[in-house]
Design an enzyme around this catalytic site. Structure first.
Site, PDB file in Angstrom:
ATOM      1  N   HIS A   1      57.819  88.358  37.890  1.00  0.00           N
ATOM      2  CA  HIS A   1      57.783  88.620  36.450  1.00  0.00           C
ATOM      3  C   HIS A   1      57.816  90.109  36.156  1.00  0.00           C
ATOM      4  CE1 HIS A   1      53.261  88.982  36.782  1.00  0.00           C
ATOM      5  NE2 HIS A   1      53.438  89.826  35.796  1.00  0.00           N
TER       6      HIS A   1
ATOM      7  N   SER B   1      49.930  93.712  37.522  1.00  0.00           N
ATOM      8  CA  SER B   1      50.857  92.717  38.036  1.00  0.00           C
ATOM      9  C   SER B   1      51.661  93.251  39.215  1.00  0.00           C
ATOM     10  CB  SER B   1      51.838  92.299  36.940  1.00  0.00           C
ATOM     11  OG  SER B   1      51.220  91.479  35.995  1.00  0.00           O
TER      12      SER B   1
ATOM     13  N   ASP C   1      55.847  83.475  42.032  1.00  0.00           N
ATOM     14  CA  ASP C   1      55.962  84.737  41.304  1.00  0.00           C
ATOM     15  C   ASP C   1      55.954  85.885  42.319  1.00  0.00           C
ATOM     16  OD1 ASP C   1      55.996  86.691  39.376  1.00  0.00           O
ATOM     17  OD2 ASP C   1      53.894  86.433  38.797  1.00  0.00           O
TER      18      ASP C   1
END
Length: 268
Positions: free
Chosen positions: A80, A217, A124
């Site tokens: 992502h 992230s 992810d």
């Protein structure tokens, strides 16, 4: 704060009708760091030489993520983060975020995302092919788990996550690298909060508001005792980073073959 929530997973219901908590991907879409390792501690220089900052851009927009050096020419991060990115500036050996030892700018053509993302939870993960870098005390790789460890769920193990940003919700936004010590929990325990989680998800407990959060992230989760990269920061509770709900990582051992097939990196 302008936080870009890339994907909100569906809310799951258990048989008794109880609504489980939702999760969000904490990527920051901003020219300034707005995210944080919450309630962690400042890293000393050289503590996590495998950690890189990633400044993505596309069509005039920008966002910040973290990543891990896994070889002299490869960085591992979250899908992502790379998604829709046209380029990325990789910040190597930085403790103060923008004061890197050096940087490389990499085109989106060198991003490789898991082919199962975002359709399958636990995928992810992405690779970034980079120019060759030489290793020394401030810039170095982190090892992946070996194929012999691919069935180890690591429940109860302690690990460290690192990233840039403030130290609590609403704090000023320092750029100094922060780290936090987190205990891995079983997927059964994590599923009590979010509904059934697949093996490719690794969860950690977040007592006392200690957690990853926006802007972290793609960053590393590394075992304290074994110094192996076992997680890629993926999502946090929709209730907030300091809610006490578990935080989720992509489980690296679930992707060892994919990493090997794309990079040649493997440990046996």
């Amino acid at each position: 704060m302008k936080t870009f929530l890339v994907l909100t997973l569906a809310i799951a219901a258990v048989s008794a009708g109880t609504i489980k908590q939702k999760t969000i991907h904490p990527k920051d879409q901003t020219s300034k760091i707005e995210g944080r390792i919450t309630n962690g501690y400042p890293a000393y220089e050289g503590k996590a030489p495998y950690t890189v900052g990633l400044g993505f851009s596309s069509n005039g927009a920008g966002w910040w993520c973290g990543g891990s050096i896994i070889a002299s020419d490869w960085v591992l991060t979250a899908a992502h983060c790379t998604n829709n990115g046209e380029r990325v500036i990789v910040y190597y050996g930085a403790t103060w975020r923008t004061d890197a030892q050096f940087t490389h700018t990499v085109s989106g053509s060198d991003f490789i995302q898991s082919p199962d993302w975002p359709n399958v939870n636990g995928n992810d993960i992405a690779l970034i092919r980079t120019p060759h870098v030489d290793f020394y005390s401030m810039v170095n790789k982190v090892e992946l788990p070996s194929f012999n460890d691919r069935y180890n769920m690591y429940a109860g193990w302690w690990a460290v996550a690192c990233g840039w940003g403030g130290i609590y919700d609403g704090s000023p936004q320092p750029d100094w690298l922060q780290c936090v010590d987190l205990q891995i929990i079983s997927n059964e325990q994590c599923s009590q909060t979010y509904g059934t989680q697949p093996e490719a998800i690794l969860c950690v407990a977040t007592p006392d508001g200690k957690s990853t959060c926006s802007g972290d992230s793609g960053g590393p989760l590394v075992l304290q005792d074994d110094a192996k990269l076992v997680g890629v920061t993926s999502w946090v509770s929709g209730n907030g980073c300091q809610s006490g709900d578990p935080s989720g990582f992509t489980r690296v051992t679930s992707h060892l073959e994919w990493i090997r097939d794309n990079t040649g990196i493997a440990y046996y």
